[in-house]
Structure formats: structure tokens, C-alpha cells
Design a protein around this motif. Structure first.
Motif, PDB file in Angstrom:
ATOM      1  N   LYS A 111       0.168  -6.362  -9.464  1.00 42.55           N
ATOM      2  CA  LYS A 111       0.610  -7.022  -8.234  1.00 42.55           C
ATOM      3  C   LYS A 111       0.669  -8.519  -8.462  1.00 42.55           C
ATOM      4  O   LYS A 111      -0.262  -9.112  -8.994  1.00 42.55           O
ATOM      5  N   GLN A 112       1.787  -9.118  -8.065  1.00 38.77           N
ATOM      6  CA  GLN A 112       1.835 -10.569  -8.140  1.00 38.77           C
ATOM      7  C   GLN A 112       2.221 -11.149  -6.792  1.00 38.77           C
ATOM      8  O   GLN A 112       2.937 -10.554  -6.011  1.00 38.77           O
ATOM      9  N   GLY A 147       5.756 -21.406  -4.528  1.00 40.20           N
ATOM     10  CA  GLY A 147       6.773 -21.413  -5.569  1.00 40.20           C
ATOM     11  C   GLY A 147       6.279 -20.907  -6.908  1.00 40.20           C
ATOM     12  O   GLY A 147       7.060 -20.567  -7.779  1.00 40.20           O
ATOM     13  N   LYS A 148       4.932 -20.869  -7.080  1.00 38.43           N
ATOM     14  CA  LYS A 148       4.411 -20.373  -8.353  1.00 38.43           C
ATOM     15  C   LYS A 148       4.091 -18.895  -8.232  1.00 38.43           C
ATOM     16  O   LYS A 148       3.699 -18.428  -7.172  1.00 38.43           O
ATOM     17  N   THR A 149       4.256 -18.186  -9.317  1.00 43.89           N
ATOM     18  CA  THR A 149       3.921 -16.772  -9.297  1.00 43.89           C
ATOM     19  C   THR A 149       2.516 -16.582  -9.835  1.00 43.89           C
ATOM     20  O   THR A 149       2.181 -17.069 -10.912  1.00 43.89           O
ATOM     21  N   LEU A 150       1.703 -15.921  -9.037  1.00 45.78           N
ATOM     22  CA  LEU A 150       0.335 -15.671  -9.451  1.00 45.78           C
ATOM     23  C   LEU A 150       0.177 -14.176  -9.655  1.00 45.78           C
ATOM     24  O   LEU A 150       0.393 -13.397  -8.738  1.00 45.78           O
ATOM     25  N   GLU A 157       1.158  -2.914  -1.248  1.00 39.93           N
ATOM     26  CA  GLU A 157       1.976  -2.062  -2.111  1.00 39.93           C
ATOM     27  C   GLU A 157       2.006  -2.656  -3.509  1.00 39.93           C
ATOM     28  O   GLU A 157       2.341  -3.829  -3.682  1.00 39.93           O
ATOM     29  N   PRO A 158       1.594  -1.904  -4.539  1.00 37.08           N
ATOM     30  CA  PRO A 158       1.623  -2.471  -5.894  1.00 37.08           C
ATOM     31  C   PRO A 158       3.066  -2.697  -6.347  1.00 37.08           C
ATOM     32  O   PRO A 158       3.971  -1.974  -5.926  1.00 37.08           O
ATOM     33  N   ASP A 159       3.259  -3.720  -7.179  1.00 37.20           N
ATOM     34  CA  ASP A 159       4.599  -3.937  -7.730  1.00 37.20           C
ATOM     35  C   ASP A 159       4.946  -2.788  -8.669  1.00 37.20           C
ATOM     36  O   ASP A 159       6.088  -2.366  -8.760  1.00 37.20           O
ATOM     37  N   SER A 160       3.941  -2.337  -9.389  1.00 43.60           N
ATOM     38  CA  SER A 160       4.146  -1.130 -10.187  1.00 43.60           C
ATOM     39  C   SER A 160       2.797  -0.444 -10.343  1.00 43.60           C
ATOM     40  O   SER A 160       1.759  -1.009 -10.023  1.00 43.60           O
ATOM     41  N   GLY A 170      -7.278 -10.752 -13.358  1.00 40.72           N
ATOM     42  CA  GLY A 170      -6.374  -9.643 -13.082  1.00 40.72           C
ATOM     43  C   GLY A 170      -6.249  -8.605 -14.163  1.00 40.72           C
ATOM     44  O   GLY A 170      -5.486  -7.653 -14.006  1.00 40.72           O
ATOM     45  N   THR A 171      -6.979  -8.773 -15.267  1.00 39.49           N
ATOM     46  CA  THR A 171      -6.908  -7.725 -16.300  1.00 39.49           C
ATOM     47  C   THR A 171      -8.287  -7.101 -16.507  1.00 39.49           C
ATOM     48  O   THR A 171      -9.313  -7.748 -16.306  1.00 39.49           O
TER      49      THR A 171
END
Lengths: 740, 254
Positions: B9-10, B15-18, B56-59, B212-213
Motif C-alpha cells: 500500500k502506498q 505530492g510525494k509517494t510514501l 484496500e491494498p494496492d496489491s 513497510g517491509t
């Protein structure tokens, strides 16, 4: 959210228990109770006192040192009767106000004819009774030379046997409606009369009729009728209703978040819409309770204080008007509660919610204050302006003169706005943005879905209807009132239908990634083959069924309209029927193909596309086919009540009936086209009927009352029944295949 | 039991992607307590929210008792209980009313709910104040009501999000007992916390999240072998040090 999961929440009274929890939470809270009970008890008496002061001070302010009012009479005899009605029976002193009386002729005002010194003391209200000379009493009143005109005095003596006679008087008064001085004079006059009556009934122990009776009429236009002040009442009622809803709305949304119960609640499988719905029910209930409490307090205060009559004229505030205003307040509560919930659902805390609400309240107050302006008329177009419409409608109900079309527009549009606001609220409620602190905004509300959707969302439909209805209403009204030829109006109307019912929904559907084929039922209606009949034959059979329906339905629709108008329901007024006759002659000049194209084919296409396509599909998405057909037929019916700039409530029934048939055909055949055919034929036949003159029609019908002969009606009913049967029978397989 | 598979999930912040969660997978069996550990901002809460179907997860997907979030995100919540740090109570409702309300929210039949309420009242010793308004309860009582609330629908899986934050020793002890109870009843427990000492006490297995990992996964023994450190705290300090020494953009990209 699946329909099945919603069903499990609707079963066993679960939704009721969810609502009950929200209500408990609100009603056990002291802060809710304060606005609910304490405020009405305090506000109205205070307000009443303030307003009475205002009336008196404005009136006396006009004439600081002379609070005597001039009572105009027709002749001296009438003058002495008025004087004896007022003065001879009792010394009129009440609340420290003395009613002194004098009779004089205008030209002799300074010298002769005086019976008493006019009062100089500002505490004393006096009446100068003057005889109108040279001009009529009515003119004198209108020009402000007299404050109250006594148009007629009747006196009668009731014999009391040994006790002598008991004189009674009946006075017919007139006053200037818009004028504070005249109003105040009327008020003082009435007080004096009441005093007389009181002392009389005390003397005779109430065994006799009232000594003085007043019949007063207001001159001038209705709109002037102190409407500025009468407008305050609905405004206050509505403001108080809002106040009642504000606290529960914040408490049940932002409060839930602040207490830390929101997360646990939205982590449950309960559909958010239902969670919000239960909160909505609670907020509306509290708002309605507040409205009731306020209405009651207001009515009591006005009735007791006599302010009602001063503000609203002779009748005061009738209980009937109160009962009529209550549903308006309920509708308004439904609307504003949804707005409040939408705003509060976005807030993370109580404070934030309050910060959002203050601008909303201020913004809604500005147009509300507009309604206080005198002479502002509740025009048709104001009917769709939220808040303003309800305010003006309540004002008109209070003054006793509501109008049908704006009233309908006000109620219908407010309900649509409420539904749309509720949809927005449910999408915002518990949204990720508010719980996780990510950067979602309002624009995400109607963000384009990533995946293709089979059927439209019911919420989208509510929002679309709420946006489209005002546009539809304005456009049809605007062009309805324009001075255009009938042919041009027909073309414009067809254009409006195409844009609002076909093109825009198609664009919306495209944007929302709807499957156009399943949403608008664009498939064919063939392919059904019971007992190995070729599908084309099955399709033809369906067409035959549709043909039977078309041949019967228009007769029934026509009859329903006739019966309704015979019952006096939406009876056609003379003016309207004259306009109709004129329209008929103009109609006759237009080539029939133009009429067919603009009034049958285009409406059939556009309306089927919208009502049987978008609307029916949206309902189908959430409920059983049967209910979907019913609901879409109701929406269809409501949209047809607006007939140009005229409200034709009677059209609702035949149209909804047609909507049922069309919905049935659409849902059974899974195709729009048979419905388009049916709709176009139906409209075409009805318009074809208008091409005949009254005389031709009566000859044709074999009767003069313009009803179809019974044999026709029976045949039509049979045709409709056969048509329904045929369509039903030939689509069984297709319907069930699609359903599974 | 829980299976999380390659959750990702991001968010986009200014404007920045986290990348909050980057390909996290793990599984929790029945009667197992799994500790999802990590410093603040490691992606624990986002992972939990994805399990609950709130985000909702992105994947990737989560499967609980055969139901997957990507097919039935709402239905999966029937099988989940959630107790988190900030859980509150409804001040104007009685304890009974509040618990029955949650039973309704989980669509539990009223008869079953009544029975369960009695059972929970005994377990968690809340029977004496069932008809008291929640606003009159002490902190400890409120906490036990919250624990009971999470079990009203008897879920096979319990998610505990920082359940001991802000609690005193007695309060924490109640939570530990509660976890033991859940375990004894055969439930899968997912405990998200940054209190490593506590985790060491109650968890059977661990997953160490950072940026996140999933950095390490296994029993305490496994982790000791992998990291060469004896305690979770040391393992963490190692992780964070790594962070400072190496490129700081492990979970972040523009």
C-alpha cells in the motif's frame, strides 16, 4: 456491501435497534435536552415581548407625542354608535392605557365637537372618531387620513325584561395591512373592545352574547401583510429546528470519533450506509422533536399574547396552519440533518465539526434573511432554492395563501437534496481520510471507479436527481413562460429531454465506468425460444404483447385522468381549459409528424433511456426487480407532475401507471427498445386524440361527458391483460437466465 | 487463521509517494499469538487496516477462514475482532446496551448475543456493572468492557492494535490474561505493538516490520539465530542503526 449483507441488517428489527442506540445516546445527553426543552420555553415568550414592544414603539414612534388613533366612520350616527360601543358601556382602562374617545368632524378638529381633551400623556392611547367628508372612507384609509375605518356599524338591543335592554354592536372594520400604525390602531381598538366585552360578561355572568363583535378586513395586497414580520416566525422555527439537529449530528459522528468508538464501529461488517442511516434517523428524530416543541411553544405564545393576530391578521395562527407547517419542518429537518451529517462526517473532532458548521449556518442564514424582505414573492423559481423555499412556503401557509407549483417544487426538491446529502454523508462517514490521516479530499467522493460497474450506484442516482431536478424545473419553467409558438416550445422541450434524460446520463455513465449495455438495457429483446419456437418468433411475440399494451394503456390513462378530474382532483380551471382550447387550435396547425417527433418519439427515447435505463438499473442494483419497477415508476410519475409552468398533480397517477407497465416490459425483456416502442405509441395515440375537436370526440365516444364507452374500456383492459400475459410468458426463460 | 500475501500500500502525501507497506506476507495459525512488531511508522496499522478491509491494498490479499479481502472485504470482518489503543465506550449507554449494540453490528442473533454476554460477563468480571452507564466506570472497568466488546461475535481471529499503550501494570496484566484466554480458546491472535518486552512475553512468533517491509520473521529462537542478538530490543536497535548508516530511503521513493 452486498444486498444480502444489507438484508441481514434489515431483518429482525436490527436497523430499529441500531437507530434506538443512536437515539438513546442523543436523548440521554443533557446538551440535547437543553435545546429540545429549555430553549423553546425561553425563546418564544422573550420573542413575543420583544415583538410587541417593537410594534408599539414603531407605531408610537411615528407620532411620539400623540398616541391617539383616528377611527374613520361614514356618518355621525355611526360615530356615536362606535362611541357608545367603546365608551358608554365601560371605562376603558387596561394595562395603564386609557382609551379616550372623542367625536369630531375633520374641519372642526381643533374646536367644536370634542367630548374630552385628547390625551397628551404618551401612556394613553386615544381614539379620535372622525367622519370622512368629501372622500370615501376607503380612500381616507388608504391615504392614511384615518388609521382604522369603521365601514359599517350594526346595533341591536336585547331585551332583558325588567333589567332593561342590553345593547350589542357589530362593527365592520378595515385597516391598512402593511402599515404599522394602522396595525397598532387595530390592536388597540381590539383591546378596548375586549375590555368592554370582559366587563359586560362579568356584569352579566357570561349569559349573554358578546357586546361587541368585530369583523375586520385588511386592505391592500396580501404580500404587504406584515409579511416581513410574519416571515420571522418560520425563520425562527427553522433556526430552532437546526439548533436541535446540530448537537446530535456532531455528537453522533465527530463525537463518535473523539470518544474512540468510531474505529470499532466501522471495523464491523455493518454497511456504512446503514450505520449512517441509523444516525440520520436519530438526528432527524431529535430535530423533529425540537420542531414540535418549538411549534407548540410558538403557538401557545402567539395565541395567548395576541401577537398572532397582530402579526398574521384576524385568524391569528390557526392550528391548521401549524399542522401544515409541521410536515414542512419535518422535510426541512430531513434535509438539514443530512447536510449536517455530511459536514460532520468529515470532521475528526467536535471542534473541527463546529468549525465546519459555523460557515454553513452563516451561509444558509443569508438567503434566509432575504425572505424577511417585504414584498418578496414565493415565485416558482425560488421553489428550488434550498432553505428559502421552505421558509417562503411556511410564510405563505401562515398567511394563508400557498401556491401549488412552488410548493411542490419546494417539497420535492428539498427531499431530493436531502437524499443527495445523505449519499455524500455516507460516503464521507468513516472515510479513511478522517481515520488514518491520509490525504483524501472531497474530490474523491465521485472519483472515477477503477473497474467497470455493471449497474449504476443508487447513491449516484440520488445525487444526479438532486442536481438535475432544479435544472429541469428551471428550464421547463423558463421556456413554458416564454412567448414562443407552440411548435417552438415543443422542439425546445424535446431538446431539454434529450439533454437531461439521454445525453447527460450517458456521459455520467461513461464517467462512472458503467456497463452501458446492462445499465441502459441496450441488448435486443429476441432470443427467447420456448418450446423451440425460433427466437425471432419469440421476439415478434413480445412485440405483439407490447402492441396490445400500447393499444390498451392510452385509453386507461385517458380514463384515469378523466375520472380524477371528475372527482375534482386537479380539475381543469376555466382559464386553463381556455388555454387548452387555444393550444388545441394552435396544435391543429402543426404538422402531426412534428408533434409525433417532439412529443412522442423523442420523449419515449429520452425518458426510457433515463427512467427505464438509469433509474431502474440503479434501483435494480439494490432491490428486487418488483420494487425496482415500483420505485422507478414513482420517480417517473413525480417528474411528470411539472407540466411547463403548471402543476398537474393529477398526471401523477396515469404516468406512474404507465411507468409500471414500461418498467415491467423493460425488466422482463431486458431491453429498452420494446418500452420505447410502447411509450412512443402511447404518447402518439394520446396526442392524436387532441387533434379532434370536442364535437368530433363526443360523437365518436357516443357520449358528451367525454368518457370512453364502457366497451372500449373493457376491451382496453383485456388488451393490457393479454399484453402483460404475453410479455410475461415469452420472457420467462430470458428473465430467469439473466437473474441468475 | 490469517494468511497475508504480498500486501502493498502506498499513500501520496504532499505530492510525494510514501510506501507504507511493501510486500508483507505472513500467516498466523489457530491458537497462535503472532507479534507484528516495529517502531512507530513501520506500517503496522496500515497492515491491520488492510486485514480488516478498511484500507484496500494496492496489491496482495488477506485470507481469513477461506474468505479473501479482495473478493469479500466486508464479509471478512465477521471473522475478525479488533481491540485497539484508542478504543472508547459510549458514555450514555449502559454496558449491556453497548455490548448488545455491537452484537447487532456484527449481525449476531439477539438470543445468541444474550447468552454470550452472560458468558463474557463471567470471564471478564463485568457482571456487576452491566447495567451501569459507561461514563460511570473506572478505567479498568472500561478496559474490560472493551475486551468483551471485541468478543461479542466470537471471532476466530483477534487483532490487537497496541492494546497496552497507556495502561498501568494491572491493566497490561488484564490484557495478557485475555490473550492467554484467546489462545486457550483456539483463536488466532495478531498483536501489533512496539512494546517489545511485552511481545517477548506473550507471542509465539514474530514479524519485525521496518519501513513497510518484513525484515525478520519467526520464533524468538529463529530471530536470535538470524540476528545474533538475544533480545528483541537489541534486534531493533540494530535495525535502526542500519537505517542511519545506510541509505535512508528504504521505504520511501519520490
Amino acid at each position: 456491501m452486498q444486498p444480502s449483507s444489507i438484508a441481514s441488517y434489515l431483518a429482525n428489527g436490527r436497523l430499529g435497534r441500531l437507530c434506538l442506540k443512536e437515539l438513546r445516546e442523543s436523548l440521554r445527553d443533557r446538551r440535547t435536552l437543553i435545546t429540545l426543552i429549555l430553549m423553546p420555553i425561553l425563546v418564544y415568550p422573550l420573542l413575543s415581548m420583544a415583538m410587541q414592544r417593537l410594534i408599539v414603539s414603531t407605531a408610537s414612534g411615528l407620532n411620539a407625542d400623540k398616541t391617539e388613533y383616528i377611527i374613520g366612520v361614514t356618518d355621525e350616527q355611526a360615530g356615536s354608535l362606535v362611541a357608545s360601543a367603546l365608551g358608554e358601556t365601560a371605562l376603558a382602562i387596561r394595562n395603564g392605557v386609557r382609551h379616550s374617545i372623542e367625536i369630531r368632524r375633520p374641519e372642526l378638529a381643533s374646536s367644536a365637537g370634542k367630548t374630552k381633551e385628547p390625551a397628551k400623556d404618551p401612556q394613553t392611547a386615544g381614539f379620535n372618531i372622525v367622519v370622512a367628508d368629501g372622500i370615501s372612507l376607503q380612500q381616507a384609509l388608504e391615504q392614511g387620513q384615518v388609521d382604522v375605518a369603521v365601514l359599517q356599524v350594526r346595533s341591536e338591543s336585547i331585551s332583558l325584561g325588567r333589567n332593561g335592554t342590553y345593547p350589542t354592536y357589530e362593527l365592520e372594520l378595515s385597516f391598512r395591512d402593511a402599515d404599522l400604525r394602522s396595525e397598532a390602531a387595530m390592536l388597540e381598538f381590539r383591546k378596548a373592545m375586549e375590555l368592554v366585552n370582559d366587563s359586560q360578561s362579568m356584569q352579566f355572568r357570561g349569559s349573554l352574547p358578546a357586546a361587541v363583535r368585530l369583523i375586520s378586513t385588511a386592505t391592500g395586497k396580501r404580500v404587504d401583510a406584515m409579511t416581513s414580520l410574519a416571515g420571522i416566525l418560520p425563520l425562527i422555527l427553522i433556526l430552532m429546528t437546526i439548533t436541535g439537529a446540530v448537537y446530535p449530528a456532531i455528537d453522533l459522528t465527530a463525537g463518535e470519533r473523539e470518544r474512540g468508538t468510531m474505529e470499532a464501529m466501522i471495523a464491523t461488517p455493518a454497511p456504512r450506509f446503514l450505520l449512517l442511516l441509523s444516525k440520520y434517523v436519530a438526528v432527524v428524530t431529535v430535530a423533529v422533536l425540537t420542531a414540535l416543541a418549538n411549534l407548540f411553544a410558538c403557538w401557545i405564545t402567539l395565541s395567548i399574547g395576541g401577537l398572532g393576530r397582530a402579526l398574521l391578521g384576524e385568524r391569528g395562527l390557526s392550528l391548521l396552519a401549524m399542522l401544515q407547517i409541521l410536515p414542512l419542518l419535518v422535510i426541512f429537518a430531513a434535509f438539514f440533518s443530512a447536510i449536517l451529517l455530511a459536514m460532520c462526517s468529515f470532521a475528526r473532532s467536535f471542534k473541527e465539526a463546529q468549525a465546519y458548521l459555523i460557515p454553513v449556518m452563516l451561509v444558509s442564514l443569508a438567503p434566509a434573511l432575504l425572505t424577511l424582505m417585504p414584498n418578496i414573492e414565493f415565485s416558482t423559481l425560488l421553489g428550488i432554492v434550498p432553505l428559502v423555499n421552505i421558509l417562503l412556503l411556511s410564510r405563505d401557509i401562515m398567511t394563508g395563501s400557498p401556491q401549488a407549483l412552488p410548493a411542490f417544487a419546494a417539497v420535492f426538491s428539498t427531499l431530493l437534496y436531502a437524499a443527495a446529502a445523505l449519499v455524500v454523508a455516507s460516503r464521507l462517514f468513516g472515510a479513511e481520510s478522517a481515520t488514518a490521516g491520509s490525504q483524501e479530499t472531497w474530490s474523491d467522493l465521485f472519483r472515477r471507479p477503477k473497474r467497470m460497474q455493471e449497474l449504476p450506484d443508487l447513491g449516484d442516482l440520488a445525487v444526479y436527481l438532486a442536481l438535475m431536478f432544479p435544472v429541469f424545473f428551471i428550464l421547463t419553467n423558463l421556456f413554458g413562460q416564454m412567448d414562443l409558438s407552440i411548435a417552438n416550445k415543443l422542439w425546445i422541450n424535446a431538446g431539454i429531454l434529450l439533454v437531461l434524460f439521454l445525453i447527460t446520463p450517458a456521459l455520467v455513465a461513461q464517467y462512472r465506468r458503467l456497463n452501458l449495455r446492462s445499465t441502459f438495457l441496450l441488448g435486443n429483446w429476441m432470443g427467447d425460444a420456448p418450446w423451440l419456437i425460433p427466437s425471432a418468433v419469440g421476439g415478434l411475440g413480445v412485440l405483439c404483447g407490447v402492441g396490445l399494451l400500447a393499444s390498451g394503456l392510452w385509453v386507461i390513462a385517458f380514463e384515469v385522468l378523466k375520472v380524477l378530474s371528475d372527482l375534482g382532483f386537479g380539475a381543469i380551471s376555466i382559464a386553463r381549459s381556455e388555454a387548452l382550447e387555444e393550444a388545441k387550435t394552435q396544435f391543429a396547425a402543426i404538422p402531426f409528424w412534428t408533434i409525433f417527433l417532439t412529443s412522442a418519439l423523442v420523449p419515449a427515447l429520452a425518458e426510457e433511456f433515463f427512467f427505464r435505463g438509469y433509474v431502474l438499473s440503479a434501483f435494480r442494483n439494490r432491490t428486487s426487480p418488483l420494487r425496482a419497477v415500483l420505485y422507478s415508476a414513482l420517480v417517473f410519475g413525480f417528474f411528470h407532475v411539472i407540466n411547463g409552468s403548471v402543476l398537474s398533480l393529477e398526471r401523477f397517477f396515469p404516468t406512474a401507471l404507465l411507468g409500471l407497465a414500461l418498467g415491467f416490459v423493460a425488466i422482463r425483456t431486458r431491453s429498452l427498445w420494446p418500452g420505447v416502442l410502447l411509450h412512443a405509441t402511447h404518447n402518439g395515440l394520446l396526442f392524436w386524440l387532441t387533434r379532434f375537436s370536442e364535437k368530433e370526440l363526443s360523437e365518436w365516444f357516443g357520449s358528451t361527458n367525454q368518457h370512453f364507452p364502457p366497451i372500449w374500456i373493457l376491451a382496453s383492459l383485456a388488451a393490457v391483460a393479454c399484453g402483460i400475459g404475453l410479455v410475461y410468458f415469452l420472457t420467462r426463460q430470458r428473465f430467469h437466465e439473466n437473474a441468475t | 487463521m490469517i494468511v497475508a500475501n504480498e500486501l502493498r500500500k502506498q499513500f501520496s502525501v504532499r505530492g510525494k509517494t510514501l510506501v507504507a507497506v511493501n510486500g508483507v506476507s505472513f500467516a498466523v495459525g489457530n491458537s497462535e499469538v503472532y507479534g507484528l512488531l516495529g517502531p512507530n511508522g513501520a506500517g503496522k496499522t496500515t497492515t491491520l487496516r488492510m486485514i480488516m478491509g478498511l484500507t484496500e491494498p494496492d496489491s496482495g490479499w488477506v485470507e481469513i477462514g477461506g474468505t479473501r479481502t479482495d473478493t469479500d472485504a466486508t464479509g471478512i470482518r465477521h471473522q475478525l475482532g479488533l481491540i485497539s489503543t484508542n478504543d472508547g465506550v459510549y458514555p450514555w449507554l449502559s454496558v449491556r446496551e453497548m455490548l448488545m449494540y455491537f452484537a447487532d453490528l456484527y449481525a449476531v442473533e439477539p438470543q445468541i448475543a444474550k447468552h454470550r454476554l452472560e458468558e463474557l460477563a463471567e470471564w471478564l468480571a463485568i457482571g456487576s456493572f452491566l447495567d451501569q452507564r459507561c461514563s460511570t466506570l473506572s478505567t479498568g472497568q472500561k478496559q474490560r468492557v472493551t475486551l468483551a466488546r471485541g468478543l461479542m461475535h466470537d471471532p476466530p481471529v483477534m487483532l490487537l492494535d497496541e492494546p497496552t499503550r497507556g495502561l498501568d501494570v494491572v491493566g497490561s496484566q488484564t490484557v495478557f490474561q485475555f490473550i492467554e484466554l484467546l489462545k486457550a480458546r483456539g483463536k488466532s491472535v495478531l498483536l501489533s505493538t512496539h512494546r517489545l518486552d511485552e511481545a517477548e512475553r506473550v507471542c509465539d512468533r514474530f514479524g519485525l516490520l521496518h519501513h513497510g517491509t518484513m525484515r525478520y520473521e519467526g520464533t524468538l529462537g529463529d530471530l536470535r539465530d538470524q540476528t545474533g542478538k538475544a533480545h528483541l530490543v537489541d534486534m531493533f536497535i540494530e535495525l535502526i542503526r542500519e537505517d542511519r548508516a545506510g541509505p535512508a530511503t528504504l521505504g520511501e521513493s519520490d
